[in-house]
Write an enzyme that holds these catalytic residues in place. Sequence first.
Site, PDB file in Angstrom:
ATOM      1  N   ASN A  18       0.955  -1.330  -0.142  1.00 25.59           N
ATOM      2  CA  ASN A  18       0.019   0.019  -0.037  1.00 25.59           C
ATOM      3  C   ASN A  18       0.994   1.363   0.016  1.00 25.59           C
ATOM      4  O   ASN A  18       0.475   2.253  -0.675  1.00 25.59           O
ATOM      5  CB  ASN A  18      -0.943   0.094   1.260  1.00 25.59           C
ATOM      6  CG  ASN A  18      -2.290  -1.054   0.929  1.00 25.59           C
ATOM      7  OD1 ASN A  18      -3.083  -0.589   0.024  1.00 25.59           O
ATOM      8  ND2 ASN A  18      -2.334  -2.120   1.796  1.00 25.59           N
ATOM      9  N   ILE A  97      -2.883   3.515  17.300  1.00 24.03           N
ATOM     10  CA  ILE A  97      -2.375   4.817  17.480  1.00 24.03           C
ATOM     11  C   ILE A  97      -2.688   5.722  18.934  1.00 24.03           C
ATOM     12  O   ILE A  97      -3.701   5.465  19.363  1.00 24.03           O
ATOM     13  CB  ILE A  97      -2.796   5.610  16.242  1.00 24.03           C
ATOM     14  CG1 ILE A  97      -2.272   5.058  15.059  1.00 24.03           C
ATOM     15  CG2 ILE A  97      -2.345   7.208  16.325  1.00 24.03           C
ATOM     16  CD1 ILE A  97      -0.764   4.948  14.644  1.00 24.03           C
ATOM     17  N   ASN A 111      -6.673   5.009   7.855  1.00 27.04           N
ATOM     18  CA  ASN A 111      -6.348   3.566   7.770  1.00 27.04           C
ATOM     19  C   ASN A 111      -7.067   2.696   6.758  1.00 27.04           C
ATOM     20  O   ASN A 111      -8.170   3.134   6.274  1.00 27.04           O
ATOM     21  CB  ASN A 111      -6.657   3.050   9.012  1.00 27.04           C
ATOM     22  CG  ASN A 111      -6.267   1.776   9.085  1.00 27.04           C
ATOM     23  OD1 ASN A 111      -5.257   1.406   8.936  1.00 27.04           O
ATOM     24  ND2 ASN A 111      -7.150   0.850   9.888  1.00 27.04           N
ATOM     25  N   HIS A 113      -8.681  -0.959   5.828  1.00 24.33           N
ATOM     26  CA  HIS A 113      -8.826  -2.459   6.579  1.00 24.33           C
ATOM     27  C   HIS A 113      -9.340  -3.426   5.448  1.00 24.33           C
ATOM     28  O   HIS A 113     -10.031  -2.840   4.691  1.00 24.33           O
ATOM     29  CB  HIS A 113     -10.031  -2.084   7.499  1.00 24.33           C
ATOM     30  CG  HIS A 113     -10.249  -3.192   8.377  1.00 24.33           C
ATOM     31  ND1 HIS A 113      -9.367  -3.886   9.267  1.00 24.33           N
ATOM     32  CD2 HIS A 113     -11.039  -4.307   8.193  1.00 24.33           C
ATOM     33  CE1 HIS A 113      -9.775  -4.826   9.869  1.00 24.33           C
ATOM     34  NE2 HIS A 113     -11.190  -5.067   8.942  1.00 24.33           N
TER      35      HIS A 113
HETATM   36  C1  GRF Z   1      -3.134  -5.002   3.916  1.00 24.69           C
HETATM   37  O1  GRF Z   1      -4.208  -5.777   3.672  1.00 24.69           O
HETATM   38  C2  GRF Z   1      -3.855  -3.947   4.869  1.00 24.69           C
HETATM   39  O2  GRF Z   1      -5.236  -3.484   4.421  1.00 24.69           O
HETATM   40  C3  GRF Z   1      -3.773  -4.359   6.103  1.00 24.69           C
HETATM   41  O3  GRF Z   1      -2.489  -5.186   6.311  1.00 24.69           O
HETATM   42  C4  GRF Z   1      -1.848  -5.320   4.983  1.00 24.69           C
HETATM   43  C5  GRF Z   1      -0.859  -4.468   4.644  1.00 24.69           C
HETATM   44  O4  GRF Z   1      -0.239  -4.842   3.318  1.00 24.69           O
HETATM   45  N1  GRF Z   1      -4.110  -3.788   7.503  1.00 24.69           N
HETATM   46  P1  GRF Z   1       1.015  -3.948   2.727  1.00 24.69           P
HETATM   47  O5  GRF Z   1       2.044  -4.027   3.723  1.00 24.69           O
HETATM   48  O6  GRF Z   1       0.456  -2.567   2.457  1.00 24.69           O
HETATM   49  O7  GRF Z   1       1.279  -4.885   1.511  1.00 24.69           O
END
Ligand code: GRF
Length: 210
Positions: A18, A97, A111, A113
């Site tokens: 992400n 947090i 955030n 999820h």
């Molecule tokens: C993602 O699925 C996010 O929604 C979750 O943790 C994962 C993180 O993946 N909370 P990355 O580190 O961004 O690849």
Amino acid sequence: MQIEKKRLAVFASGRGSNFRAILEQTHNGFIPAVIALCITNNPKAGVIDIANEHKIPVHIILPKNFPDAPAFNDAILKELSAARIEYIILAGYLKLIGKPIIDAYPNRIINIHPALLPSFGGAGMYGHHVHEAVYESGVKVSGATVHLVNNEYDAGPIVLQQAVSIENVNSADEIAARVLEIEHKIYARAVKLLVEERLKIHGKRVDITG
Ligand code: GRF
């Protein structure tokens, strides 16, 4: 006159896909901001390599190196302030947090999820646990939710959601892969809306302007 770009900190504990997706969208101008700081609580997080690759300062801030939670939060706040951070993007950050940080950034922490909240959220519902629970429950759709962050796990006002059919999947991993694709898309859109100040918050509702 050049308008200064908004300054973001990304908090992450894992592989950082992400982080990478958002970084790309800042580079191509879709998100009018720069990632000026990365904070992690995992010295082995993949996100560290990505940040280094792009010369983004990374701070590994571990709770165990501080006498108590207030000292830990202060250390984070100090880095945020030194880097003149305006918004915090949580991208797989596996730590609640602290209140002093939330108070310093009201409605400026976001955030993602990997499920459709308010289902499959709350304490302990992170990463693979979410997708296992979704798989076991037998639901036919899952998806991703971007929300603002308050003092409770996964309970802040919802900014964007997108669903995906999981009717024909055979494992939690398959669900995770489908959801991750959506995450990368809606997170970038949500961060854009946030930094462009297009989110109007009315209680639990978030209206999008413009
Ligand atoms: C993602 O699925 C996010 O929604 C979750 O943790 C994962 C993180 O993946 N909370 P990355 O580190 O961004 O690849």
